[in-house]
Write an enzyme that holds these catalytic residues in place. Structure first.
Site, PDB file in Angstrom:
ATOM      1  N   GLY A  42      45.076  11.330  20.987  1.00 38.71           N
ATOM      2  CA  GLY A  42      44.117  12.963  21.008  1.00 38.71           C
ATOM      3  C   GLY A  42      44.600  14.212  19.407  1.00 38.71           C
ATOM      4  N   GLU A  43      45.459  13.585  18.527  1.00 37.39           N
ATOM      5  CA  GLU A  43      45.385  14.751  18.085  1.00 37.39           C
ATOM      6  C   GLU A  43      44.357  14.737  16.780  1.00 37.39           C
ATOM      7  OE1 GLU A  43      48.914  14.353  15.684  1.00 37.39           O
ATOM      8  OE2 GLU A  43      50.182  13.878  17.128  1.00 37.39           O
ATOM      9  N   ARG A 100      37.937  35.180  30.278  1.00 38.41           N
ATOM     10  CA  ARG A 100      37.849  35.673  31.438  1.00 38.41           C
ATOM     11  C   ARG A 100      39.061  35.816  31.731  1.00 38.41           C
ATOM     12  NH1 ARG A 100      34.107  31.119  33.846  1.00 38.41           N
ATOM     13  NH2 ARG A 100      35.435  30.143  32.019  1.00 38.41           N
ATOM     14  N   GLN A 101      40.151  35.800  30.458  1.00 38.57           N
ATOM     15  CA  GLN A 101      41.685  36.053  31.253  1.00 38.57           C
ATOM     16  C   GLN A 101      41.982  36.795  30.924  1.00 38.57           C
ATOM     17  OE1 GLN A 101      43.802  32.172  32.220  1.00 38.57           O
ATOM     18  NE2 GLN A 101      42.233  30.657  31.804  1.00 38.57           N
ATOM     19  N   ASP A 176      26.002  41.321  39.731  1.00 37.39           N
ATOM     20  CA  ASP A 176      26.944  42.340  40.225  1.00 37.39           C
ATOM     21  C   ASP A 176      27.552  43.623  39.308  1.00 37.39           C
ATOM     22  OD1 ASP A 176      27.968  41.135  37.387  1.00 37.39           O
ATOM     23  OD2 ASP A 176      29.444  39.506  38.210  1.00 37.39           O
ATOM     24  N   LYS A 199      28.294  42.453  45.486  1.00 35.40           N
ATOM     25  CA  LYS A 199      29.117  40.919  46.419  1.00 35.40           C
ATOM     26  C   LYS A 199      30.102  41.264  46.627  1.00 35.40           C
ATOM     27  CE  LYS A 199      29.364  38.644  42.260  1.00 35.40           C
ATOM     28  NZ  LYS A 199      31.034  38.914  41.624  1.00 35.40           N
ATOM     29  N   ASP A 225      23.184  38.713  32.955  1.00 35.35           N
ATOM     30  CA  ASP A 225      24.396  38.927  32.850  1.00 35.35           C
ATOM     31  C   ASP A 225      24.894  37.896  31.739  1.00 35.35           C
ATOM     32  OD1 ASP A 225      26.746  38.730  33.900  1.00 35.35           O
ATOM     33  OD2 ASP A 225      26.310  37.292  35.929  1.00 35.35           O
ATOM     34  N   ASP A 229      28.890  30.244  35.378  1.00 31.43           N
ATOM     35  CA  ASP A 229      28.903  28.835  34.948  1.00 31.43           C
ATOM     36  C   ASP A 229      29.364  28.202  35.966  1.00 31.43           C
ATOM     37  OD1 ASP A 229      31.762  27.510  34.663  1.00 31.43           O
ATOM     38  OD2 ASP A 229      32.885  29.047  35.050  1.00 31.43           O
ATOM     39  N   THR A 233      27.167  32.459  41.908  1.00 26.84           N
ATOM     40  CA  THR A 233      26.747  34.386  41.627  1.00 26.84           C
ATOM     41  C   THR A 233      25.700  34.542  41.192  1.00 26.84           C
ATOM     42  OG1 THR A 233      28.507  34.661  40.908  1.00 26.84           O
ATOM     43  CG2 THR A 233      26.778  36.556  40.219  1.00 26.84           C
TER      44      THR A 233
END
Length: 320
Positions: A42-43, A100-101, A176, A199, A225, A229, A233
């Site tokens: 995986g490297e 988003r974080q 939203d 919403k 938007d 994802d 929404t």
């Protein structure tokens, strides 16, 4: 850090090579020779197969799914260019994962967007070029210059042309409260009014439509938007616009098509007539359905790269 390289070189890792190729073509350059492979454990291994000493290097890599793999490819590639004495290294990130974080939503939450910004800086990037970060304030997470492009100048002309003969019946709607500013700007470009879907989100990726602020009855609606994802929404908003608001038909657009989980099935079964996306995230063949139209982002990125290299402002691209 050099402020200017001797020439432009465009390189890509594995997340979105088509966009990198198109950017290079727009600039009249060959795509840089490099190889990014993964070992059996995986490297990630990166090989740069041409000299970049003193060059203005632009690494094109969206940190989309698989996010962590693509993020490591970007970081290792930046490190390789730094150690190869590149004059200046710009991370071109059409779509930035972890954006988003961007805050602590509850106690003991990480702010992963800040961590990613630090990683990119520490790896050796001198600047970042991205498009429609989930929250514009993320630019402040970086300790290096960030050029933040917008998707609206690409998406809006598509709908201006599409509805040029019936503009008086068109309305832009934000799905939203978080996308109100984007929808307002979009509506101004189209020269039409806008409304808002209010919403209440019960938990992650699950939302409940409550009300529509504005009169969309008998209108052709364009939902706007920044990203899609799981499409919950978007599809719930489209259904409410028809069922509650009484709109005639619904179109939608977004800069980033993440399209994870049940997104494609939801879009296919929704009341949305057409969804327009940019190719900031590569769309696999199995996700290419008739309802989805993809517009290229490479021309705008190519212009931005040209302006960065020539030490010219990038802001005129916002008014394209």
């Amino acid at each position: 850090m050099n402020l200017h390289g001797k020439d432009i070189k465009i390189f890509t890792a594995n997340s979105n090579p088509n966009v990198a190729t198109e950017i290079a073509q727009q600039l009249g350059l060959p795509l840089g020779q490099s190889e990014v492979v993964t070992f059996s454990d995986g490297e990630v291994s990166v090989s740069i197969k041409e000299s970049v000493r003193g060059s203005d290097v632009f690494v094109v890599q969206s940190t989309s799914s698989p996010v962590n793999d693509h993020m490591m490819e970007l970081l290792i590639m930046i490190d390789a260019f730094k150690r190869a004495s590149a004059g200046r290294i710009t991370a071109v990130i059409p779509y930035m994962g972890y954006a988003r974080q961007d805050r602590k939503a509850k106690a003991r939450d990480p702010i992963s967007a800040k961590l990613v910004a630090d990683l990119i800086s520490v790896a050796g990037a001198d600047r970042v070029l991205s498009m429609d970060l989930h929250c514009p304030q993320i630019q402040g997470f970086f300790n290096i210059p960030v050029d933040h492009l917008l998707g609206v100048p690409i998406l809006a002309p598509f709908f201006v042309e599409k509805f040029k003969d019936c503009k008086e019946n068109v309305m832009v709607v934000s799905p939203d409260l978080g996308s109100v500013t984007r929808a307002r700007n979009f509506a101004q470009r189209l020269g039409v009014p806008f409304a808002i879907v209010d919403k209440r989100r019960q938990k992650a990726n699950v939302c409940e439509v409550m009300n529509i602020i504005g009169d969309v009855r008998d209108k052709t609606v364009v939902l706007v938007d920044d990203m899609i994802d799981t499409a919950g929404t978007l599809c719930n908003a489209a259904k409410a616009i028809i069922d509650i608001g009484g709109a005639k038909e619904v179109y939608a657009c977004a800069t980033h098509g993440v399209l994870s989980g049940p997104a494609i099935e939801r879009i296919q079964n929704s009341v949305i007539k057409e969804l327009v996306l940019l190719d900031t995230i590569a769309l696999p063949e199995e996700k290419q359905i008739d309802k989805i139209t993809v517009l290229p982002c490479a021309p705008v990125f190519a212009q931005a790269i040209q302006r960065i290299y020539a030490d010219k402002p990038v802001s005129p691209l916002f008014n394209t």
